[in-house]
Design an enzyme around this catalytic site. Sequence first.
Site, mmCIF file in Angstrom:
data_model
loop_
_atom_site.group_PDB
_atom_site.id
_atom_site.type_symbol
_atom_site.label_atom_id
_atom_site.label_comp_id
_atom_site.label_asym_id
_atom_site.label_seq_id
_atom_site.Cartn_x
_atom_site.Cartn_y
_atom_site.Cartn_z
ATOM 1 N N SER A 65 0.872 -1.183 0.000
ATOM 2 C CA SER A 65 0.000 0.000 0.000
ATOM 3 C C SER A 65 0.906 1.229 0.000
ATOM 4 O O SER A 65 0.928 2.030 0.919
ATOM 5 C CB SER A 65 -0.922 -0.011 1.219
ATOM 6 O OG SER A 65 -0.184 0.071 2.414
ATOM 7 N N HIS A 183 -3.178 -6.038 2.281
ATOM 8 C CA HIS A 183 -2.267 -7.069 2.772
ATOM 9 C C HIS A 183 -2.911 -8.443 2.922
ATOM 10 O O HIS A 183 -2.282 -9.379 3.417
ATOM 11 C CB HIS A 183 -1.684 -6.663 4.134
ATOM 12 C CG HIS A 183 -0.786 -5.472 4.051
ATOM 13 N ND1 HIS A 183 -0.362 -4.776 5.151
ATOM 14 C CD2 HIS A 183 -0.235 -4.855 2.978
ATOM 15 C CE1 HIS A 183 0.419 -3.779 4.763
ATOM 16 N NE2 HIS A 183 0.500 -3.804 3.454
ATOM 17 N N GLU A 192 -4.582 -2.859 9.141
ATOM 18 C CA GLU A 192 -3.846 -3.475 10.250
ATOM 19 C C GLU A 192 -4.574 -3.284 11.580
ATOM 20 O O GLU A 192 -4.865 -2.153 11.968
ATOM 21 C CB GLU A 192 -2.441 -2.849 10.362
ATOM 22 C CG GLU A 192 -1.641 -3.039 9.091
ATOM 23 C CD GLU A 192 -0.327 -2.279 9.086
ATOM 24 O OE1 GLU A 192 0.174 -1.905 10.169
ATOM 25 O OE2 GLU A 192 0.200 -2.052 7.981
ATOM 26 N N GLU A 237 1.792 -9.616 6.374
ATOM 27 C CA GLU A 237 2.674 -9.283 7.499
ATOM 28 C C GLU A 237 2.671 -10.343 8.590
ATOM 29 O O GLU A 237 3.191 -10.119 9.681
ATOM 30 C CB GLU A 237 2.298 -7.913 8.072
ATOM 31 C CG GLU A 237 2.587 -6.792 7.081
ATOM 32 C CD GLU A 237 2.506 -5.401 7.669
ATOM 33 O OE1 GLU A 237 2.066 -5.254 8.835
ATOM 34 O OE2 GLU A 237 2.871 -4.448 6.961
ATOM 35 N N ASP A 274 -4.106 0.656 11.632
ATOM 36 C CA ASP A 274 -3.655 1.364 10.429
ATOM 37 C C ASP A 274 -4.786 1.247 9.418
ATOM 38 O O ASP A 274 -5.042 0.163 8.884
ATOM 39 C CB ASP A 274 -2.354 0.757 9.874
ATOM 40 C CG ASP A 274 -1.847 1.526 8.649
ATOM 41 O OD1 ASP A 274 -2.507 2.511 8.243
ATOM 42 O OD2 ASP A 274 -0.795 1.135 8.108
ATOM 43 N N GLU A 315 -3.454 5.173 12.421
ATOM 44 C CA GLU A 315 -2.499 5.531 11.365
ATOM 45 C C GLU A 315 -3.251 5.717 10.049
ATOM 46 O O GLU A 315 -4.171 4.945 9.747
ATOM 47 C CB GLU A 315 -1.464 4.403 11.243
ATOM 48 C CG GLU A 315 -0.420 4.628 10.152
ATOM 49 C CD GLU A 315 0.531 3.430 10.042
ATOM 50 O OE1 GLU A 315 0.738 2.711 11.054
ATOM 51 O OE2 GLU A 315 1.049 3.199 8.940
ATOM 52 N N ASP A 342 1.496 8.127 7.617
ATOM 53 C CA ASP A 342 2.407 7.203 6.927
ATOM 54 C C ASP A 342 2.460 7.620 5.453
ATOM 55 O O ASP A 342 3.372 8.344 5.044
ATOM 56 C CB ASP A 342 1.908 5.769 7.120
ATOM 57 C CG ASP A 342 2.641 4.756 6.251
ATOM 58 O OD1 ASP A 342 3.709 5.089 5.714
ATOM 59 O OD2 ASP A 342 2.151 3.616 6.093
ATOM 60 N N LYS A 367 9.816 5.110 7.681
ATOM 61 C CA LYS A 367 10.219 3.958 6.864
ATOM 62 C C LYS A 367 11.374 4.416 5.976
ATOM 63 O O LYS A 367 11.163 5.205 5.037
ATOM 64 C CB LYS A 367 9.062 3.524 5.965
ATOM 65 C CG LYS A 367 7.854 2.921 6.690
ATOM 66 C CD LYS A 367 6.689 2.829 5.709
ATOM 67 C CE LYS A 367 5.565 1.949 6.199
ATOM 68 N NZ LYS A 367 4.372 2.067 5.321
ATOM 69 N N HIS A 395 8.596 -1.376 9.651
ATOM 70 C CA HIS A 395 8.910 -2.323 8.570
ATOM 71 C C HIS A 395 8.035 -2.015 7.364
ATOM 72 O O HIS A 395 7.247 -1.065 7.385
ATOM 73 C CB HIS A 395 8.645 -3.754 9.058
ATOM 74 C CG HIS A 395 7.187 -4.028 9.334
ATOM 75 N ND1 HIS A 395 6.659 -5.288 9.423
ATOM 76 C CD2 HIS A 395 6.127 -3.182 9.543
ATOM 77 C CE1 HIS A 395 5.362 -5.217 9.663
ATOM 78 N NE2 HIS A 395 5.028 -3.962 9.743
ATOM 79 N N LYS A 418 6.976 -0.754 14.620
ATOM 80 C CA LYS A 418 5.957 -1.584 13.990
ATOM 81 C C LYS A 418 6.679 -2.653 13.194
ATOM 82 O O LYS A 418 7.383 -2.347 12.235
ATOM 83 C CB LYS A 418 5.134 -0.681 13.049
ATOM 84 C CG LYS A 418 3.715 -1.088 12.852
ATOM 85 C CD LYS A 418 2.922 0.000 12.158
ATOM 86 C CE LYS A 418 3.015 -0.118 10.659
ATOM 87 N NZ LYS A 418 1.778 0.326 9.959
HETATM 88 P P1 PGA Z 1 3.141 -1.270 3.171
HETATM 89 O O1 PGA Z 1 2.223 -1.250 4.479
HETATM 90 O O2 PGA Z 1 4.492 -1.672 3.574
HETATM 91 O O3 PGA Z 1 2.440 -2.249 2.283
HETATM 92 O O4 PGA Z 1 3.091 0.139 2.633
HETATM 93 C C1 PGA Z 1 2.697 -0.859 5.716
HETATM 94 C C2 PGA Z 1 1.926 0.315 6.229
HETATM 95 O O5 PGA Z 1 1.026 0.849 5.550
HETATM 96 O O6 PGA Z 1 2.210 0.764 7.331
HETATM 97 ZN ZN ZN Z 2 0.604 2.449 7.106
#
Ligand code: PGA
Ligand code: ZN
Length: 445
Positions: A65, A183, A192, A237, A274, A315, A342, A367, A395, A418
């Site tokens: 995503s 996911h 999430e 995940e 999330d 999130e 994010d 990230k 991650h 995370k």
């Molecule tokens: P992604 O998801 O690594 O697929 O972007 C993680 C997140 O959205 O936090």
């Molecule tokens: Zn996210």
Amino acid sequence: MRRCRDWRQWAIAGRVNRNVTMATDVISDLTAREILDSRGDPTIEVTVLTEGGETGVASVPSGASTGIHEAYELRDGDKSRYDGKGVLKAVNHVNHDLKQVLRGTSVTDQSRVDTIMIDVDGTANKRNLGANAILGVSLAVARAGAVVAGLPLYRYLQQAFDLKREAASLPVPLMNVLNGGAHADNNLDVQEFMVVPEFKRGQGVDMAESIRVGAEVFHALGRVLKTNHLDTDVGNEGGYAPDVPSSKETIELLLEAIKQAGYEPGHEVHLALDLAASEFYRQGRYHFEGQVLSASELVELYASWLTTYPLILLEDGLAQDDWEGWAGLMRKLGSKALLVGDDLFVTSSQRLQLGFEFKAANAILIKPNQVGTLKETIETVQLAQQHGYQTIVSHRSGETMDNFIADLAVAVGAPYIKSGPTSRGERVTKYNRLMEIAAELAAGK
Ligand code: PGA
Ligand code: ZN
């Protein structure tokens, strides 16, 4: 290759130290190769070698995503290999372009290494060389730098970026025990569902206890799902990925699991979500669980969840360019929960500055591959900290066995990390590293 200081070891290793005055910490070789990530898609692994024979190895994760403002992940687009997802172009950029410009630069000069790569790429989003190529080198160089300095990686990062030694702290884990959205192949719009086990040791986090409780809740959730005749297969995940009719019912399952594991929701274990709302945002509207909502209607829904459930963090509650919506979310819920950007911030200091102007959030996900170098990642963390934002080192959904983010989270003193649930090797390697660091910190290192 291990550090070998004794001349006899040098001889055994077959290396000839012709020029004793030559700096041994400079880069002599850089090699990249294509490896597979946890989804079975190609990603890049980089090895850096110094003149002195030290090495650093790192690999790069990948999102599903992915935010549209993220740095550019270079993929080959050659449909005859890995459905176009190969990374041989990025590998080539490391093995040729980057090797050429970085040879002779010290691995202990991280800022210089990163600046050279940013300059050589020359684009705002690292489109030329690929953020995956650049980040692989950036992380591998930091690892080699830590070896040369003779320090654990988290201490080395503190030294390399002038971070205060006492800022090192252990992060509370946000464990994504139930996957939805992009996911998982289930019907859940929320990406999430996380449990937040927070156990203290003095002023800090008791890492081993927090992880133990997270693991117990994860197993209890498996039993709760089975009892309810729900699927216990896992998503990208490593969290369970059953079809549950709604997020409220999913949250109820999590609460049941926390209780069955012997803990009190809202006391020892909290919840976090999330939403990854960019994924269900189309033409100004949020298409969420069968409804078509405005930003303010969605915010009202979140507000009702916050009064009902022990949620401490939301999130990406709104879409990546819905700044006005985010400002409204902050006005309504900013004092009640961590509102984390994010896709909104993509670890970019420029996007974060916009966030300050709009008063859009109070926390940022970090990230490294969203921005592409360690230097820029840490600058964004520092900017966030200066403005009182909470930071969550994270991650990606496509991960590798590289556990760099554990050291990064400790080095910058991020209050949260995370890394998925306590399931799947690429997730637990980060938690295992955190427990190792915790033991080192307790021993006064
Ligand atoms: P992604 O998801 O690594 O697929 O972007 C993680 C997140 O959205 O936090
Ligand atoms: Zn996210």
